[in-house]
Design a protein around this motif. Structure first.
Motif, PDB file in Angstrom:
ATOM      1  N   LEU A   6       2.842  60.057 -21.623  1.00  0.00           N
ATOM      2  CA  LEU A   6       2.505  61.260 -20.859  1.00  0.00           C
ATOM      3  C   LEU A   6       1.557  62.122 -21.684  1.00  0.00           C
ATOM      4  O   LEU A   6       1.835  62.435 -22.842  1.00  0.00           O
ATOM      5  CB  LEU A   6       3.768  62.054 -20.518  1.00  0.00           C
ATOM      6  CG  LEU A   6       3.559  63.317 -19.689  1.00  0.00           C
ATOM      7  CD1 LEU A   6       3.029  62.960 -18.297  1.00  0.00           C
ATOM      8  CD2 LEU A   6       4.837  64.111 -19.584  1.00  0.00           C
ATOM      9  N   ILE A   7       0.425  62.474 -21.093  1.00  0.00           N
ATOM     10  CA  ILE A   7      -0.542  63.331 -21.788  1.00  0.00           C
ATOM     11  C   ILE A   7      -0.838  64.547 -20.922  1.00  0.00           C
ATOM     12  O   ILE A   7      -0.724  64.507 -19.699  1.00  0.00           O
ATOM     13  CB  ILE A   7      -1.850  62.574 -22.135  1.00  0.00           C
ATOM     14  CG1 ILE A   7      -2.555  62.072 -20.873  1.00  0.00           C
ATOM     15  CG2 ILE A   7      -1.568  61.432 -23.091  1.00  0.00           C
ATOM     16  CD1 ILE A   7      -3.902  61.452 -21.139  1.00  0.00           C
ATOM     17  N   PRO A  33      -2.836  68.580 -14.414  1.00  0.00           N
ATOM     18  CA  PRO A  33      -2.846  68.793 -15.860  1.00  0.00           C
ATOM     19  C   PRO A  33      -2.237  67.662 -16.675  1.00  0.00           C
ATOM     20  O   PRO A  33      -2.580  67.493 -17.831  1.00  0.00           O
ATOM     21  CB  PRO A  33      -2.039  70.070 -16.040  1.00  0.00           C
ATOM     22  CG  PRO A  33      -1.186  70.152 -14.822  1.00  0.00           C
ATOM     23  CD  PRO A  33      -1.961  69.509 -13.726  1.00  0.00           C
ATOM     24  N   SER A  34      -1.330  66.879 -16.092  1.00  0.00           N
ATOM     25  CA  SER A  34      -0.715  65.811 -16.868  1.00  0.00           C
ATOM     26  C   SER A  34      -0.802  64.486 -16.121  1.00  0.00           C
ATOM     27  O   SER A  34      -0.869  64.451 -14.895  1.00  0.00           O
ATOM     28  CB  SER A  34       0.737  66.137 -17.189  1.00  0.00           C
ATOM     29  OG  SER A  34       1.466  66.290 -16.003  1.00  0.00           O
ATOM     30  N   LEU A  65      -6.909  55.500 -19.398  1.00  0.00           N
ATOM     31  CA  LEU A  65      -6.291  56.131 -18.240  1.00  0.00           C
ATOM     32  C   LEU A  65      -7.133  55.918 -17.001  1.00  0.00           C
ATOM     33  O   LEU A  65      -8.260  55.441 -17.097  1.00  0.00           O
ATOM     34  CB  LEU A  65      -6.078  57.627 -18.486  1.00  0.00           C
ATOM     35  CG  LEU A  65      -7.317  58.452 -18.834  1.00  0.00           C
ATOM     36  CD1 LEU A  65      -7.263  59.771 -18.116  1.00  0.00           C
ATOM     37  CD2 LEU A  65      -7.349  58.691 -20.325  1.00  0.00           C
ATOM     38  N   ARG A  66      -6.563  56.258 -15.867  1.00  0.00           N
ATOM     39  CA  ARG A  66      -7.311  56.151 -14.613  1.00  0.00           C
ATOM     40  C   ARG A  66      -8.460  57.148 -14.618  1.00  0.00           C
ATOM     41  O   ARG A  66      -8.389  58.211 -15.221  1.00  0.00           O
ATOM     42  CB  ARG A  66      -6.401  56.402 -13.427  1.00  0.00           C
ATOM     43  CG  ARG A  66      -5.311  55.376 -13.327  1.00  0.00           C
ATOM     44  CD  ARG A  66      -4.726  55.317 -11.932  1.00  0.00           C
ATOM     45  NE  ARG A  66      -3.648  54.356 -11.878  1.00  0.00           N
ATOM     46  CZ  ARG A  66      -3.809  53.048 -11.717  1.00  0.00           C
ATOM     47  NH1 ARG A  66      -5.022  52.556 -11.613  1.00  0.00           N
ATOM     48  NH2 ARG A  66      -2.779  52.240 -11.676  1.00  0.00           N
ATOM     49  N   LEU A  78      -2.820  66.829 -25.380  1.00  0.00           N
ATOM     50  CA  LEU A  78      -1.505  66.858 -26.018  1.00  0.00           C
ATOM     51  C   LEU A  78      -0.794  65.567 -25.661  1.00  0.00           C
ATOM     52  O   LEU A  78      -0.595  65.261 -24.483  1.00  0.00           O
ATOM     53  CB  LEU A  78      -0.686  68.054 -25.537  1.00  0.00           C
ATOM     54  CG  LEU A  78       0.765  68.128 -26.019  1.00  0.00           C
ATOM     55  CD1 LEU A  78       0.818  68.305 -27.534  1.00  0.00           C
ATOM     56  CD2 LEU A  78       1.510  69.244 -25.333  1.00  0.00           C
ATOM     57  N   ALA A  79      -0.435  64.781 -26.685  1.00  0.00           N
ATOM     58  CA  ALA A  79       0.289  63.524 -26.473  1.00  0.00           C
ATOM     59  C   ALA A  79       1.288  63.344 -27.602  1.00  0.00           C
ATOM     60  O   ALA A  79       0.946  63.480 -28.775  1.00  0.00           O
ATOM     61  CB  ALA A  79      -0.680  62.346 -26.454  1.00  0.00           C
TER      62      ALA A  79
END
Length: 116
Positions: A6-7, A33-34, A65-66, A78-79
């Protein structure tokens, strides 16, 4: 590609401090946002550099990511509890996915969050 991390994305906002100086704060991206991404640590791309009077170690990572069109290099990711500066955004597979190369801060760097 395993999208299992999750980022969150944060965009910069210029604000004024109490003394009138401009400063950069960050707020969560308002459009989605995430999301989930694949996190790949690039072990051979670690480095050190000077930021001000402090020596900072950093590690380069990749996020797969997509595809999204609302991201840019000024944003912060943030990850897994760590902040990452975006270095490069590369679309792949005819804009179905993105590869984001980012630099992980290793010195307990904190983000100034925007509060309206």
């Amino acid at each position: 590609m395993r999208l299992d991390t999750l980022i969150k994305f944060y965009e910069p906002v210029l604000t004024k401090s109490a003394s009138g100086h401009e400063k950069t704060e960050y707020r969560e991206l308002t459009t989605a946002p995430s999301m989930f991404a694949e996190l790949v640590t690039l072990g051979n791309k670690g480095r050190e550099r000077d930021e001000g009077k402090q020596r900072v170690a950093s590690t380069t990572v990749e996020f797969n990511l997509r595809y999204r069109s609302d991201l840019n290099q000024k944003m912060v990711i943030l990850a897994e509890g760590k902040y990452h500066d975006i270095i490069r955004i590369t679309p792949i597979r005819r804009m179905q996915f993105l590869t984001i190369e980012a630099e992980e801060k290793d010195n307990d760097w904190q983000l100034d969050l925007f509060t309206p």
